[in-house]
Design a protein around this motif. Structure first.
Motif, PDB file in Angstrom:
ATOM      1  N   GLY A 277      20.060  55.569  89.683  1.00 41.00           N
ATOM      2  CA  GLY A 277      21.017  55.901  88.637  1.00 41.00           C
ATOM      3  C   GLY A 277      21.907  57.083  88.949  1.00 41.00           C
ATOM      4  O   GLY A 277      22.789  57.423  88.153  1.00 41.00           O
ATOM      5  N   LYS A 278      21.724  57.713  90.146  1.00 37.92           N
ATOM      6  CA  LYS A 278      22.521  58.871  90.500  1.00 37.92           C
ATOM      7  C   LYS A 278      23.470  58.524  91.648  1.00 37.92           C
ATOM      8  O   LYS A 278      23.075  57.810  92.572  1.00 37.92           O
ATOM      9  N   PRO A 279      24.693  59.052  91.610  1.00 40.98           N
ATOM     10  CA  PRO A 279      25.647  58.756  92.685  1.00 40.98           C
ATOM     11  C   PRO A 279      25.121  59.189  94.048  1.00 40.98           C
ATOM     12  O   PRO A 279      24.546  60.270  94.196  1.00 40.98           O
ATOM     13  N   VAL A 280      25.353  58.343  95.038  1.00 45.33           N
ATOM     14  CA  VAL A 280      25.002  58.657  96.416  1.00 45.33           C
ATOM     15  C   VAL A 280      26.151  59.460  97.033  1.00 45.33           C
ATOM     16  O   VAL A 280      27.303  59.025  96.967  1.00 45.33           O
ATOM     17  N   PRO A 281      25.854  60.624  97.628  1.00 48.16           N
ATOM     18  CA  PRO A 281      26.936  61.416  98.237  1.00 48.16           C
ATOM     19  C   PRO A 281      27.585  60.675  99.400  1.00 48.16           C
ATOM     20  O   PRO A 281      26.914  60.027 100.200  1.00 48.16           O
ATOM     21  N   GLY A 282      28.901  60.777  99.468  1.00 52.22           N
ATOM     22  CA  GLY A 282      29.642  60.174 100.560  1.00 52.22           C
ATOM     23  C   GLY A 282      30.329  61.232 101.380  1.00 52.22           C
ATOM     24  O   GLY A 282      29.858  62.378 101.465  1.00 52.22           O
ATOM     25  N   THR A 283      31.457  60.882 101.965  1.00 54.85           N
ATOM     26  CA  THR A 283      32.205  61.814 102.811  1.00 54.85           C
ATOM     27  C   THR A 283      32.626  63.043 102.015  1.00 54.85           C
ATOM     28  O   THR A 283      33.190  62.935 100.926  1.00 54.85           O
ATOM     29  N   GLY A 284      32.318  64.227 102.552  1.00 56.28           N
ATOM     30  CA  GLY A 284      32.707  65.468 101.903  1.00 56.28           C
ATOM     31  C   GLY A 284      31.917  65.784 100.656  1.00 56.28           C
ATOM     32  O   GLY A 284      32.289  66.681  99.899  1.00 56.28           O
ATOM     33  N   GLY A 285      30.845  65.046 100.420  1.00 48.80           N
ATOM     34  CA  GLY A 285      30.016  65.292  99.245  1.00 48.80           C
ATOM     35  C   GLY A 285      30.456  64.557  98.000  1.00 48.80           C
ATOM     36  O   GLY A 285      29.741  64.571  96.984  1.00 48.80           O
ATOM     37  N   ALA A 286      31.613  63.921  98.028  1.00 50.65           N
ATOM     38  CA  ALA A 286      32.064  63.127  96.879  1.00 50.65           C
ATOM     39  C   ALA A 286      31.210  61.867  96.759  1.00 50.65           C
ATOM     40  O   ALA A 286      30.587  61.432  97.734  1.00 50.65           O
ATOM     41  N   PRO A 287      31.148  61.258  95.585  1.00 48.33           N
ATOM     42  CA  PRO A 287      30.373  60.027  95.435  1.00 48.33           C
ATOM     43  C   PRO A 287      30.819  58.953  96.408  1.00 48.33           C
ATOM     44  O   PRO A 287      32.026  58.767  96.641  1.00 48.33           O
ATOM     45  N   SER A 288      29.865  58.253  96.988  1.00 49.77           N
ATOM     46  CA  SER A 288      30.173  57.164  97.909  1.00 49.77           C
ATOM     47  C   SER A 288      30.778  55.993  97.147  1.00 49.77           C
ATOM     48  O   SER A 288      30.228  55.554  96.126  1.00 49.77           O
ATOM     49  N   ILE A 289      31.920  55.495  97.622  1.00 48.52           N
ATOM     50  CA  ILE A 289      32.605  54.373  96.981  1.00 48.52           C
ATOM     51  C   ILE A 289      32.638  53.205  97.962  1.00 48.52           C
ATOM     52  O   ILE A 289      33.042  53.357  99.111  1.00 48.52           O
ATOM     53  N   ARG A 290      32.201  52.048  97.491  1.00 52.24           N
ATOM     54  CA  ARG A 290      32.211  50.848  98.309  1.00 52.24           C
ATOM     55  C   ARG A 290      32.762  49.683  97.486  1.00 52.24           C
ATOM     56  O   ARG A 290      32.614  49.631  96.268  1.00 52.24           O
ATOM     57  N   ALA A 291      33.407  48.763  98.189  1.00 54.30           N
ATOM     58  CA  ALA A 291      33.931  47.559  97.543  1.00 54.30           C
ATOM     59  C   ALA A 291      32.879  46.462  97.585  1.00 54.30           C
ATOM     60  O   ALA A 291      32.149  46.327  98.572  1.00 54.30           O
ATOM     61  N   MET A 292      32.826  45.689  96.532  1.00 57.56           N
ATOM     62  CA  MET A 292      31.905  44.570  96.417  1.00 57.56           C
ATOM     63  C   MET A 292      32.703  43.276  96.290  1.00 57.56           C
ATOM     64  O   MET A 292      33.717  43.235  95.577  1.00 57.56           O
ATOM     65  N   ALA A 293      32.247  42.247  96.971  1.00 55.16           N
ATOM     66  CA  ALA A 293      32.896  40.935  96.896  1.00 55.16           C
ATOM     67  C   ALA A 293      32.049  40.023  96.020  1.00 55.16           C
ATOM     68  O   ALA A 293      30.910  39.695  96.366  1.00 55.16           O
ATOM     69  N   PHE A 294      32.606  39.615  94.886  1.00 54.23           N
ATOM     70  CA  PHE A 294      31.886  38.816  93.899  1.00 54.23           C
ATOM     71  C   PHE A 294      32.274  37.338  93.993  1.00 54.23           C
ATOM     72  O   PHE A 294      33.434  36.998  94.269  1.00 54.23           O
ATOM     73  N   GLU A 295      31.315  36.490  93.717  1.00 59.18           N
ATOM     74  CA  GLU A 295      31.610  35.078  93.497  1.00 59.18           C
ATOM     75  C   GLU A 295      32.267  34.934  92.122  1.00 59.18           C
ATOM     76  O   GLU A 295      31.967  35.706  91.199  1.00 59.18           O
ATOM     77  N   PRO A 296      33.156  33.949  91.944  1.00 58.88           N
ATOM     78  CA  PRO A 296      33.796  33.784  90.633  1.00 58.88           C
ATOM     79  C   PRO A 296      32.806  33.627  89.482  1.00 58.88           C
ATOM     80  O   PRO A 296      33.069  34.109  88.373  1.00 58.88           O
ATOM     81  N   ALA A 297      31.670  32.988  89.734  1.00 58.87           N
ATOM     82  CA  ALA A 297      30.677  32.778  88.664  1.00 58.87           C
ATOM     83  C   ALA A 297      30.069  34.092  88.177  1.00 58.87           C
ATOM     84  O   ALA A 297      29.490  34.134  87.082  1.00 58.87           O
ATOM     85  N   GLN A 298      30.187  35.150  88.968  1.00 59.69           N
ATOM     86  CA  GLN A 298      29.632  36.446  88.573  1.00 59.69           C
ATOM     87  C   GLN A 298      30.589  37.262  87.718  1.00 59.69           C
ATOM     88  O   GLN A 298      30.202  38.303  87.188  1.00 59.69           O
ATOM     89  N   VAL A 299      31.803  36.792  87.575  1.00 60.38           N
ATOM     90  CA  VAL A 299      32.859  37.582  86.938  1.00 60.38           C
ATOM     91  C   VAL A 299      33.280  36.942  85.621  1.00 60.38           C
ATOM     92  O   VAL A 299      33.500  35.727  85.541  1.00 60.38           O
ATOM     93  N   ARG A 300      33.418  37.779  84.628  1.00 59.85           N
ATOM     94  CA  ARG A 300      33.982  37.350  83.349  1.00 59.85           C
ATOM     95  C   ARG A 300      35.410  37.870  83.264  1.00 59.85           C
ATOM     96  O   ARG A 300      35.652  39.067  83.400  1.00 59.85           O
ATOM     97  N   ILE A 301      36.354  36.971  83.078  1.00 62.69           N
ATOM     98  CA  ILE A 301      37.760  37.351  82.935  1.00 62.69           C
ATOM     99  C   ILE A 301      38.040  37.608  81.459  1.00 62.69           C
ATOM    100  O   ILE A 301      37.822  36.732  80.608  1.00 62.69           O
ATOM    101  N   LEU A 302      38.507  38.798  81.148  1.00 61.81           N
ATOM    102  CA  LEU A 302      38.854  39.184  79.778  1.00 61.81           C
ATOM    103  C   LEU A 302      40.372  39.115  79.648  1.00 61.81           C
ATOM    104  O   LEU A 302      41.087  39.860  80.318  1.00 61.81           O
ATOM    105  N   GLU A 303      40.858  38.245  78.799  1.00 62.26           N
ATOM    106  CA  GLU A 303      42.295  37.979  78.719  1.00 62.26           C
ATOM    107  C   GLU A 303      43.005  39.082  77.939  1.00 62.26           C
ATOM    108  O   GLU A 303      43.387  38.927  76.783  1.00 62.26           O
TER     109      GLU A 303
END
Length: 395
Positions: free
Chosen positions: A169-195
């Motif tokens: 539940g705690k941010p993982v430190p990344g470069t320079g101590g800032a929170p590590s940010i990563r992109a995730m690739a989702f299948e369409p079935a995992q995503v709810r589109i809010l119009e």
């Protein structure tokens, strides 16, 4: 320069020197404009427009050829986006945004990239804003979040979004101590589109919110947009993402502005001045204003395309230099600002058509204003570039 497919013979003019229809073809121009009103009404491009993009491979403009992509150079891609936006703003934006995800092919793991991009209809929608969390779990991540403005969501085959990586539940430190940010690739079935998309312009882009709740993303479908080296040797992957995004986003606006110029020019040739005998096009002040609007667009797009060529030439042998990337960034913002400035010059001459929801001129005007709000091309970007230029001078 690698040109986009779909070139057709078109009429020539003794005055006009821009020919976007030679880039995308008259058939696509007619289709994009014929469906524009319906796209605006339904908040999404019509299926025939999406099919036309897929058939021509434009969603895979930057994707390597071994994935079935076009692997265009930077200038050719920018000209494609400008031409598509000249046909219709929402159509051009959708081509640009859909194609933009193609640069992730070199950042994902090779097997994942093939799974995502091999299908002919492959196109990504998503967000770079880290508005989700990715909790580390065995074999991958448990992801939840909600992201705004995922243009093209209804026709996306994969969704990507940046997340803050957490453990316990705690941010993982990344470069320079800032929170590590990563992109995730989702299948369409995992995503709810809010119009949620209900903007004044660019309505056909379907830039809705997307939401993911407790979705499991395997380790191999995680990647970084800003860190690490691409596995693929393609030239486009050596252009840093920030400058790439600025340039591609900006390319849409001159296309829209050129179309607005044409529509206003047609209008003032027919409309008489208020209370006078002349047509508006016969007045010197109107002529001067039109000329200023056009040269303002032309100056911006010329710089953008020139900076793109220089950037690509350096990227073919390595990472482009900082001065070259700065020039690309400045060129992108100058092109966008020039298009918006041209719009402000043209608007007073457009008449009531610019206020009519059903008119093409009104739609083009609204599209230009909406596109100009994108964060990649706002004037605040120039502050950082200006600071860097002044530091270099002082050094």
């Amino acid at each position: 320069m690698t040109t986009a497919p779909g070139v057709e013979a078109v009429y020539t003019s003794s005055v006009r020197w821009w020919y976007p229809e030679t880039v995308i073809g008259n058939e696509v121009v007619e289709l994009a404009r014929a469906q524009a009103a319906a796209a605006e009404e339904r908040n999404a491009l019509v299926p025939e427009a999406i099919q036309a993009i897929v058939e021509r491979g434009w969603f895979k403009a930057w994707v390597p050829r071994e994935f079935g992509g076009l692997e265009l150079d930077l200038e050719a891609g920018l000209r494609l986006f400008e031409a598509a936006a000249w046909a219709d703003g929402s159509f051009g934006w959708s081509v640009m945004i859909g194609a933009g995800g193609g640069v992730f092919a070199g950042l994902m793991r090779e097997a994942t990239a093939h799974a995502v991009f091999d299908p002919p209809e492959a196109v990504i929608a998503g967000s770079g804003n880290p508005r989700g969390t990715a909790e580390r779990v065995p074999g991958g991540f448990r992801v939840s979040g909600r992201w705004q403005w995922a243009s093209g969501a209804p026709w996306a085959t994969t969704f990507t979004a940046n997340c803050i990586v957490t453990e316990g539940g705690k941010p993982v430190p990344g470069t320079g101590g800032a929170p590590s940010i990563r992109a995730m690739a989702f299948e369409p079935a995992q995503v709810r589109i809010l119009e949620t998309w209900d903007a004044g312009g660019m309505r056909g882009t379907a830039s809705h919110d997307m939401e993911v709740v407790e979705a499991f993303v395997p380790e191999e479908r995680m990647f970084s947009v800003f860190e690490g080296e691409p596995w693929h040797p393609g030239t486009v992957f050596r252009v840093p993402f920030v400058e790439f995004a600025e340039a591609t986003t900006a390319a849409v606006l001159p296309g829209i502005a050129l179309r607005l110029f044409e529509l206003v020019a047609d209008s003032i040739r027919e409309r008489a001045e208020y209370g006078g005998p002349r047509r508006l096009a016969e007045r010197d002040d109107v002529r001067a204003r039109m000329a200023e609007a056009l040269v303002t667009v032309e100056a911006g797009r010329t710089l953008l395309f020139d900076a793109a060529r220089a950037t690509w030439a350096e990227a073919e042998v390595g990472r482009p230099s900082e001065p070259t990337l700065t020039r690309l960034s400045l060129g992108a913002n100058f092109a966008a600002a020039g298009a918006l400035r041209a719009g402000s010059l043209l608007a007073p001459l457009g008449g009531m058509a610019l206020n009519q929801r059903a008119s093409e001129a009104g739609r083009v005007w609204r599209d230009l204003q909406t596109a100009g709000q994108h964060g990649a091309i706002r004037a605040t970007v120039l502050a950082g570039r200006g600071a860097a230029l002044l530091e270099n001078e002082q050094g």
